[in-house]
Design a protein around this motif. Structure first.
Motif, mmCIF file in Angstrom:
data_model
loop_
_atom_site.group_PDB
_atom_site.id
_atom_site.type_symbol
_atom_site.label_atom_id
_atom_site.label_comp_id
_atom_site.label_asym_id
_atom_site.label_seq_id
_atom_site.Cartn_x
_atom_site.Cartn_y
_atom_site.Cartn_z
ATOM 1 N N HIS A 50 9.782 14.122 2.048
ATOM 2 C CA HIS A 50 8.539 13.371 2.240
ATOM 3 C C HIS A 50 7.673 14.021 3.315
ATOM 4 O O HIS A 50 6.435 14.047 3.201
ATOM 5 N N ALA A 51 8.329 14.554 4.359
ATOM 6 C CA ALA A 51 7.569 15.265 5.389
ATOM 7 C C ALA A 51 6.902 16.507 4.800
ATOM 8 O O ALA A 51 5.750 16.838 5.145
ATOM 9 N N ALA A 52 7.614 17.194 3.896
ATOM 10 C CA ALA A 52 7.044 18.383 3.262
ATOM 11 C C ALA A 52 5.844 18.031 2.393
ATOM 12 O O ALA A 52 4.874 18.791 2.307
ATOM 13 N N ILE A 53 5.893 16.866 1.732
ATOM 14 C CA ILE A 53 4.750 16.432 0.917
ATOM 15 C C ILE A 53 3.543 16.167 1.822
ATOM 16 O O ILE A 53 2.413 16.588 1.536
ATOM 17 N N ARG A 96 1.696 6.028 3.371
ATOM 18 C CA ARG A 96 2.986 5.376 3.131
ATOM 19 C C ARG A 96 3.569 5.900 1.816
ATOM 20 O O ARG A 96 2.981 5.712 0.756
ATOM 21 N N TYR A 97 4.729 6.558 1.904
ATOM 22 C CA TYR A 97 5.417 7.076 0.724
ATOM 23 C C TYR A 97 6.665 6.233 0.457
ATOM 24 O O TYR A 97 7.367 5.822 1.389
ATOM 25 N N ALA A 98 6.953 6.021 -0.819
ATOM 26 C CA ALA A 98 8.172 5.307 -1.223
ATOM 27 C C ALA A 98 8.868 6.098 -2.318
ATOM 28 O O ALA A 98 8.222 6.779 -3.119
ATOM 29 N N GLU A 99 10.183 6.006 -2.348
ATOM 30 C CA GLU A 99 10.972 6.668 -3.380
ATOM 31 C C GLU A 99 12.330 5.989 -3.481
ATOM 32 O O GLU A 99 12.980 5.735 -2.465
ATOM 33 N N GLY A 103 0.773 -1.236 0.000
ATOM 34 C CA GLY A 103 0.000 0.000 0.000
ATOM 35 C C GLY A 103 0.800 1.279 0.000
ATOM 36 O O GLY A 103 0.311 2.317 0.478
ATOM 37 N N TYR A 104 2.023 1.265 -0.536
ATOM 38 C CA TYR A 104 2.830 2.480 -0.621
ATOM 39 C C TYR A 104 2.490 3.253 -1.893
ATOM 40 O O TYR A 104 2.205 2.663 -2.945
ATOM 41 N N ASP A 105 2.546 4.569 -1.808
ATOM 42 C CA ASP A 105 2.437 5.446 -2.974
ATOM 43 C C ASP A 105 3.822 6.000 -3.285
ATOM 44 O O ASP A 105 4.537 6.451 -2.374
ATOM 45 N N TYR A 106 4.169 5.991 -4.580
ATOM 46 C CA TYR A 106 5.482 6.513 -4.961
ATOM 47 C C TYR A 106 5.439 8.027 -5.119
ATOM 48 O O TYR A 106 4.493 8.586 -5.682
ATOM 49 N N VAL A 107 6.482 8.681 -4.588
ATOM 50 C CA VAL A 107 6.654 10.122 -4.712
ATOM 51 C C VAL A 107 8.048 10.375 -5.278
ATOM 52 O O VAL A 107 8.865 9.461 -5.404
ATOM 53 N N ALA A 120 27.495 9.508 -3.979
ATOM 54 C CA ALA A 120 26.113 9.492 -4.488
ATOM 55 C C ALA A 120 25.585 8.070 -4.428
ATOM 56 O O ALA A 120 26.205 7.149 -4.963
ATOM 57 N N PHE A 121 24.454 7.885 -3.775
ATOM 58 C CA PHE A 121 23.859 6.550 -3.723
ATOM 59 C C PHE A 121 22.348 6.670 -3.623
ATOM 60 O O PHE A 121 21.802 7.755 -3.357
ATOM 61 N N THR A 122 21.683 5.567 -3.856
ATOM 62 C CA THR A 122 20.224 5.547 -3.924
ATOM 63 C C THR A 122 19.662 4.672 -2.810
ATOM 64 O O THR A 122 20.108 3.534 -2.634
ATOM 65 N N ILE A 123 18.711 5.206 -2.081
ATOM 66 C CA ILE A 123 18.055 4.463 -0.998
ATOM 67 C C ILE A 123 16.665 4.053 -1.453
ATOM 68 O O ILE A 123 15.925 4.862 -2.025
ATOM 69 N N ASP A 124 16.308 2.799 -1.213
ATOM 70 C CA ASP A 124 14.923 2.382 -1.471
ATOM 71 C C ASP A 124 14.091 2.843 -0.278
ATOM 72 O O ASP A 124 13.662 2.072 0.560
ATOM 73 N N ASP A 125 13.866 4.137 -0.239
ATOM 74 C CA ASP A 125 13.322 4.773 0.954
ATOM 75 C C ASP A 125 11.823 4.576 1.083
ATOM 76 O O ASP A 125 11.087 4.550 0.088
ATOM 77 N N GLY A 126 11.383 4.475 2.307
ATOM 78 C CA GLY A 126 9.966 4.504 2.610
ATOM 79 C C GLY A 126 9.742 5.312 3.868
ATOM 80 O O GLY A 126 10.523 5.202 4.826
ATOM 81 N N HIS A 127 8.717 6.166 3.868
ATOM 82 C CA HIS A 127 8.365 6.937 5.062
ATOM 83 C C HIS A 127 6.870 6.826 5.286
ATOM 84 O O HIS A 127 6.085 6.998 4.355
ATOM 85 N N LEU A 128 6.526 6.496 6.507
ATOM 86 C CA LEU A 128 5.132 6.288 6.858
ATOM 87 C C LEU A 128 4.726 7.322 7.900
ATOM 88 O O LEU A 128 5.513 7.664 8.795
#
Length: 649
Positions: A345-348, A362-365, A297-301, A386-394
């Motif tokens: 994500h907090a700003a969104i 639930r946000y994912a990016e 149930g995550y939404d991508y941002v 420089a690296f990429t995180i499979d981030d999620g913030h709920l």
């Protein structure tokens, strides 16, 4: 000591939870003798509240005390520290001590190192240094500690500029520092050390590298000599075999051989370029996590790579993380490349109104972030800019903490078990540098501990290892050769919602503050990719392999049939080896390229409209129906099996 002082008593806590009363000026060794004379004589060092200290270190009221003997796990670290001193002593015996300047020489997880300034050595000199170390060990010098005043230390170290710089850090509350002497040689050091050089087992010098003083590239480059020490020759041999295996699996070498990625001077340090084969693997990893996120149930941002530093002030990153950020001015405004995705994500979330019925959100990016590591610490994909995180913030209600954390833990374990990785968990608590009140931290830590206890998971407590904004559950896993890696994490955050004034309307029509959860299933793609390269030694499972099947025509006469066969595997990554070469060389090339499966076609296969299949284990089966093999590949890929198993049944 006065009579009144001698009567003052304090209590230390022993590993079994019992308390031991001792005099207020007691040392670790004094406590050991209080427990028993045998333990006292065997004491090599101590641990006070988890920190390894010399046996001469003073204890304090309420300290958790553990005695370290030669039977303790930490003893090897003590012995390696003494081995580093033997290395420095050997250097000063063989090279001009007026010219060579000493820096630092700590133990490490796998051995030790010592840094020297103005030391001109290369790998060919290590054998001579080793022989000198063996002499020092054989001479069995007593290692004696002496506590002196700052003034006396300055006199002794007047020709050692790097040691002088360290003096204040070594001083205790009485403005005293400790020296350790062995034979004719001494060093400023807090310890701990073994009692004599003869207690050091076998020492092996491993390599020479450059290192900036104190890790700052603005400081002089020094010569670092790495070594290791073990109690026995057999332990050393076992270590060297593991090290050789690790070098065979080095992701930098395999990455180059498989054309996965490069890090070039022209593009800048710590900035990896992913080639088509490497991006193929990354895309499969992304697709795997994206499916898990969609199912949960995550939404991508998406957030930009750079923000005004107003955002980082508000989130707390500026005051806690500015030294690790790339910051620059544009006109009158200051900007920073994002070191983390969470403030965006907090700003969104903040941009609209929410009801308690809407939560959890639930946000994912797959968010690219940038951290200014010291150049000397950059290494392949393991440490980059420089690296990429499979981030999620709920963003959740407090009553949803347990269910959401448990679901995240289920997602993490599914990822780790997909790669057949054994893992351990730890609860990381409040660090020295943090934001938020003690009350908030205690609440967050207790919530995570409740989840771990409720699920009956074994876990360690990592005191002070939490993020600056909240405690976390860390997962560490082992690779194929037993090395431990830091990986996924789930972090509870009561601080950022407060800083961003995040709220939702509760069932009581009042404003309430949500709880924020940070989570990553891999940690970062770069580090996880690096680990997978080394874990599989480049021999990726079918679903990850950049090239999944290679078709090998026996002769040019079979080239047309080879292409027709390849077309039957549409949707798979299939190549046809159409080079003018022998079959044996084509097979060897496919094996060296780590392709999971080879399809061999010749006159017999073309006549019977079937194939021969060979796997990376060099097993082969003839007269295989094309449809049957394709069905197997589809099942193996869908189930994400860790090894090609068509011929292993």
């Amino acid at each position: 000591m006065s009579e009144s002082d001698s009567q003052e008593r304090i209590a230390v806590v022993l590993p079994d939870g019992s308390e031991l009363e001792v005099e207020s000026d007691a040392t670790v060794e004094d406590c050991a003798y209080e427990i028993g004379p045998g333990l006292g004589s065997d004491t090599a060092a101590g641990k006070l509240d988890g920190e390894l200290v010399a046996k001469e270190a003073a204890v304090y009221d309420g300290a958790e005390l553990e005695i370290v003997t030669d039977q303790s796990e930490e003893y090897l670290r003590v012995m390696r520290h003494s081995a580093s001193h033997c290395l420095a002593q050997a250097v000063e015996r063989l090279y001009d001590p007026e010219k060579v300047k000493l820096a630092i020489g700590p133990p490490t997880d796998e051995g030790f190192y010592y840094d020297f300034d103005n030391l001109d050595v290369d790998e060919d000199d290590l054998a001579e240094l080793e022989r000198e170390i063996e002499e020092i060990v054989a001479e069995d010098y007593e290692i004696e500690r002496e506590d002196v005043s700052i003034e006396e230390a300055e006199r002794r170290l007047e020709d050692e500029p790097y040691k002088l710089e360290l003096l204040e850090e070594f001083a205790d509350e009485n403005d005293q520092v400790s020296f350790y002497r062995q034979g004719e040689w001494e060093d400023l050091c807090a310890g701990p050390h073994v009692d004599s050089t003869g207690e050091i087992g076998v020492v092996k010098l491993l390599e020479i590298a450059g290192a900036y003083w104190r890790g700052d590239e603005e400081n002089p480059m020094q010569t670092r000599i790495y070594g290791t020490a073990f109690e026995s020759e057999s332990d050393l041999e076992e270590f060297l075999e593991r090290k050789e295996e690790a070098e065979k699996r080095d992701h930098r070498r395999i990455g180059s051989e498989m054309n996965l990625f490069s890090i070039q001077d022209v593009t800048g340090p710590g900035l990896p370029l992913y080639h088509p084969a490497g991006k193929t693997v990354l895309k499969e990893l992304e697709d795997f996590v994206e499916q898990l996120n969609r199912d949960a149930g995550y939404d991508y941002v998406e957030t930009p790579h750079v923000f005004k530093t107003d955002l980082w002030h508000r989130s707390g990153h500026y005051e806690n993380y500015a030294d690790d950020m790339f910051i620059f001015d544009v006109g009158d405004d200051e900007f920073g490349l994002k070191p983390m995705n969470c403030p965006g994500h907090a700003a969104i979330f903040q941009d609209q109104s929410w009801s308690y019925r809407d939560l959890p959100i639930r946000y994912a990016e797959n968010g690219k972030v940038y951290r200014k590591e010291q150049r000397g610490e950059l290494s392949g994909l393991s440490r980059v800019w420089a690296f990429t995180i499979d981030d999620g913030h709920l963003f959740i209600r407090p009553d949803q903490i347990r269910s959401e954390v448990e679901e995240i833990m289920d997602m993490i374990t599914e990822v780790l078990e997909t790669f057949d990785l054994d893992y351990e968990m730890a609860l990381a608590t409040k660090p020295e540098k943090s934001v938020g009140s003690d009350e908030i931290w205690e609440r967050a830590e207790s919530q995570l501990e409740d989840v771990l206890e409720a699920r009956a998971h074994e876990y360690e407590i990592e005191e002070g290892d939490g993020a600056f904004y909240g405690p976390k559950i860390d997962f560490a896993f082992e690779d194929a050769i037993g090395r431990s890696w830091d990986g996924p994490t789930v972090q509870l955050d009561f601080n950022m919602p407060e800083r961003f004034d995040l709220d939702y309307v509760g069932e009581d029509n009042e404003q309430h503050q949500p709880v924020m959860i940070h989570r990553a299933l891999y940690g970062s793609y770069e580090r996880f990719f690096m680990m997978l390269i080394e874990h599989f030694e480049g021999r990726f499972p079918l679903w990850l392999a950049p090239e999944q099947v290679r078709v090998l025509p026996i002769s040019d006469d079979n080239l047309g049939y080879a292409h027709r066969v390849a077309n039957e595997f549409d949707g798979f990554r299939v190549e046809v080896d159409d080079r003018d070469s022998t079959l044996e060389r084509k097979i060897r090339a496919a094996h060296d390229d780590r392709v999971p499966y080879q399809i061999i076609v010749g006159d017999d296969e073309e006549e019977n409209e079937n194939i021969s299949v060979r796997d990376r284990f060099e097993d082969q089966e003839y007269d295989v129906e094309i449809d049957a093999f394709r069905d197997h590949l589809e099942a193996e890929r869908a189930e994400k099996r860790s090894e090609p198993d068509f011929l292993q049944g």
